[in-house]
Write a protein that holds these residues in place. Structure first.
Motif, PDB file in Angstrom:
ATOM      1  N   HIS A  71       0.846  -1.202   0.000  1.00 22.96           N
ATOM      2  CA  HIS A  71       0.000   0.000   0.000  1.00 22.96           C
ATOM      3  C   HIS A  71       0.879   1.250   0.000  1.00 22.96           C
ATOM      4  O   HIS A  71       1.439   1.620   1.032  1.00 22.96           O
ATOM      5  CB  HIS A  71      -0.910  -0.005   1.238  1.00 22.96           C
ATOM      6  CG  HIS A  71      -1.916   1.104   1.277  1.00 22.96           C
ATOM      7  ND1 HIS A  71      -3.243   0.896   1.631  1.00 22.96           N
ATOM      8  CD2 HIS A  71      -1.817   2.431   1.038  1.00 22.96           C
ATOM      9  CE1 HIS A  71      -3.900   2.037   1.598  1.00 22.96           C
ATOM     10  NE2 HIS A  71      -3.048   2.994   1.248  1.00 22.96           N
ATOM     11  N   HIS A  73       1.411   5.307  -2.106  1.00 26.44           N
ATOM     12  CA  HIS A  73       0.968   6.340  -3.069  1.00 26.44           C
ATOM     13  C   HIS A  73       2.213   7.127  -3.487  1.00 26.44           C
ATOM     14  O   HIS A  73       2.578   8.087  -2.813  1.00 26.44           O
ATOM     15  CB  HIS A  73      -0.002   7.312  -2.417  1.00 26.44           C
ATOM     16  CG  HIS A  73      -1.184   6.704  -1.719  1.00 26.44           C
ATOM     17  ND1 HIS A  73      -2.474   6.812  -2.205  1.00 26.44           N
ATOM     18  CD2 HIS A  73      -1.299   6.004  -0.552  1.00 26.44           C
ATOM     19  CE1 HIS A  73      -3.327   6.208  -1.372  1.00 26.44           C
ATOM     20  NE2 HIS A  73      -2.635   5.709  -0.361  1.00 26.44           N
ATOM     21  N   HIS A 251      -6.202  -0.045   6.352  1.00 28.74           N
ATOM     22  CA  HIS A 251      -6.330   0.845   7.517  1.00 28.74           C
ATOM     23  C   HIS A 251      -6.972   0.080   8.674  1.00 28.74           C
ATOM     24  O   HIS A 251      -6.328  -0.225   9.646  1.00 28.74           O
ATOM     25  CB  HIS A 251      -7.083   2.154   7.231  1.00 28.74           C
ATOM     26  CG  HIS A 251      -6.271   3.142   6.480  1.00 28.74           C
ATOM     27  ND1 HIS A 251      -5.194   3.783   7.027  1.00 28.74           N
ATOM     28  CD2 HIS A 251      -6.360   3.593   5.202  1.00 28.74           C
ATOM     29  CE1 HIS A 251      -4.648   4.593   6.129  1.00 28.74           C
ATOM     30  NE2 HIS A 251      -5.333   4.485   5.005  1.00 28.74           N
TER      31      HIS A 251
HETATM   32 ZN   LIG Z   1      -3.627   4.943   1.280  1.00 33.40          ZN
END
Ligand SMILES: [Zn+2]
Length: 398
Positions: A71, A73, A251
């Motif tokens: 995960h 970005h 999350h």
């Molecule tokens: Zn994220």
């Protein structure tokens, strides 16, 4: 391709617990590992090593599978250091700063974006990350999402279309139209460069109906599902992910018992992990937003498969360090060092539905980390210390 022997390994974390030895990490001691054509082909005692063209002396240290960061970005422009400073001075995190990065990303050239992606990819590799998932989500136009994924695909096969990161400002009054854009021309432009589709399912971003519509469209063109779920408060994201067979819900900071039960149910009869929905925990986000951490102990005790990842992004978690996330998970989230190391390697591989990485056994990819330490325990025991001595990616020293 010449063969390579990694010799004198003091402790080898294989994650190959199916052999019934070495605990959940499948630990083997005083072994060597032979690599040919980018794959592990042999593991055995140091007293009985085959000949090889090249040799690396691990000098008794620990060796483990390369970290799998499922995960991140990485395609963006600008930074948000001032926003971080304001938060540390008492302001609350709401996710609103994403739009700041969207503006900077749209204004950036391809070469600026490419330079940032490559710099962060190299930074992660130096710290032992051999596989990294990369999301789009700071373009939010057809052109900018497609180019974000094209640039991401230059450095990773694990690319994720996150056109549904937030509703961009120009669509604030008509979110339904934005969802239509994401499902239509944006998906069509993004899909050739993506393996996955993801939605930020959260109050202030996308609700359950919008998220379901977008994820279903992605599935229809062959993309696998991942969800940003239950980060800022309770919500429908986790159960929606389970309903759609997501590889991972990420999350998982605010979970109900029903959310946990739903995640547990995905493991029933799933011997090879092929239909499990993994709970991917991202403690860098809680650290950087000064928020309560997810309760990893509750998930593990219930039988949920847990992964750890960095969530590397310029707003809420600007770290590319998996060892840092391991240390946080142990100190702040109730995980044992072994559980955290598994989650950062094999757990990440499960979250990407991969069985060739996150594990060291014959046939696996030769992605591995040689530590400047005698044991995997040191990753949590010595936080903040650069313990990665050498990284091999596809069998090639980096
Ligand atoms: Zn994220």
């Amino acid at each position: 391709m010449p063969s390579l022997l990694v010799d004198n390994i003091g402790e080898l974390v294989t994650n190959d617990a199916g052999r019934g030895v070495g605990g959940p990490l499948g630990i083997r001691r005083r072994v060597a590992l032979l690599i040919e054509d980018g794959e592990v082909v042999w593991i055995g005692p140091t007293t009985d090593t085959p000949s090889a063209d090249h040799r690396i002396d691990a000098a008794g240290s620990a060796v483990l599978p390369g970290f799998v960061d499922s995960h991140a970005h990485l395609v963006f422009a600008g930074d948000r250091a001032a926003e971080f400073a304001a938060r540390m001075a008492g302001e609350r995190y709401t996710g609103g700063g994403i739009r700041t990065t969207v503006g900077a990303t749209r204004a950036a050239s391809d070469s600026e974006l490419r330079a940032t992606v490559r710099r962060l990819r190299a930074e992660a590799l130096r710290q032992g990350t051999t596989t990294i998932e990369i999301k789009s989500g700071y373009g939010l136009t057809v052109v900018d999402e497609a180019r974000s994924l094209r640039i991401a695909a230059e450095v990773s096969t694990e690319t994720t279309f996150l056109g549904a990161h937030v509703v961009p400002a120009e669509y604030a009054a008509r979110p339904d139209d934005y969802v239509s854009l994401v499902c239509g021309p944006m998906l069509a432009a993004a899909a050739p460069h993506a393996r996955w589709i993801d939605v930020f399912c959260e109050r202030g971003a996308f609700d359950a109906d919008h998220a379901r519509a977008i994820l279903t469209c992605g599935q229809a063109v062959g993309l696998g599902v991942r969800v940003h779920a239950n980060q800022l408060g309770p919500g429908p994201g986790v159960q929606l992910g389970v309903e759609l067979g997501a590889a991972s819900v990420d999350h998982c900071t605010h979970l109900t018992d029903a959310d946990v039960d739903a995640l547990v149910s995905t493991r029933a009869g799933d011997e090879d992990g092929g239909t499990t929905t993994v709970a991917t925990l991202l403690p860098g986000a809680e650290f950087s937003t000064r928020s309560p951490y997810p309760d990893a102990r509750r998930l593990l005790d219930a039988g949920v498969t847990v992964a750890l990842a960095t969530d590397c992004n310029p707003g809420s978690s600007y770290t590319s360090s998996m060892p840092f996330c391991i240390a946080l998970a142990v100190r702040e989230m109730g995980m044992t060092p072994a559980e955290a190391v598994w989650a950062a390697t094999a757990g990440g591989a499960r979250a990407l539905r991969r069985d060739d990485i996150g594990v060291l056994r014959p046939g696996a990819r030769a992605d591995l980390v040689i530590l400047d330490a005698p044991s995997h325990l040191h990753l949590a025991y010595r936080p903040g210390v650069p313990l990665v001595r050498q990284v091999l990616h596809n069998g090639v020293p980096r």
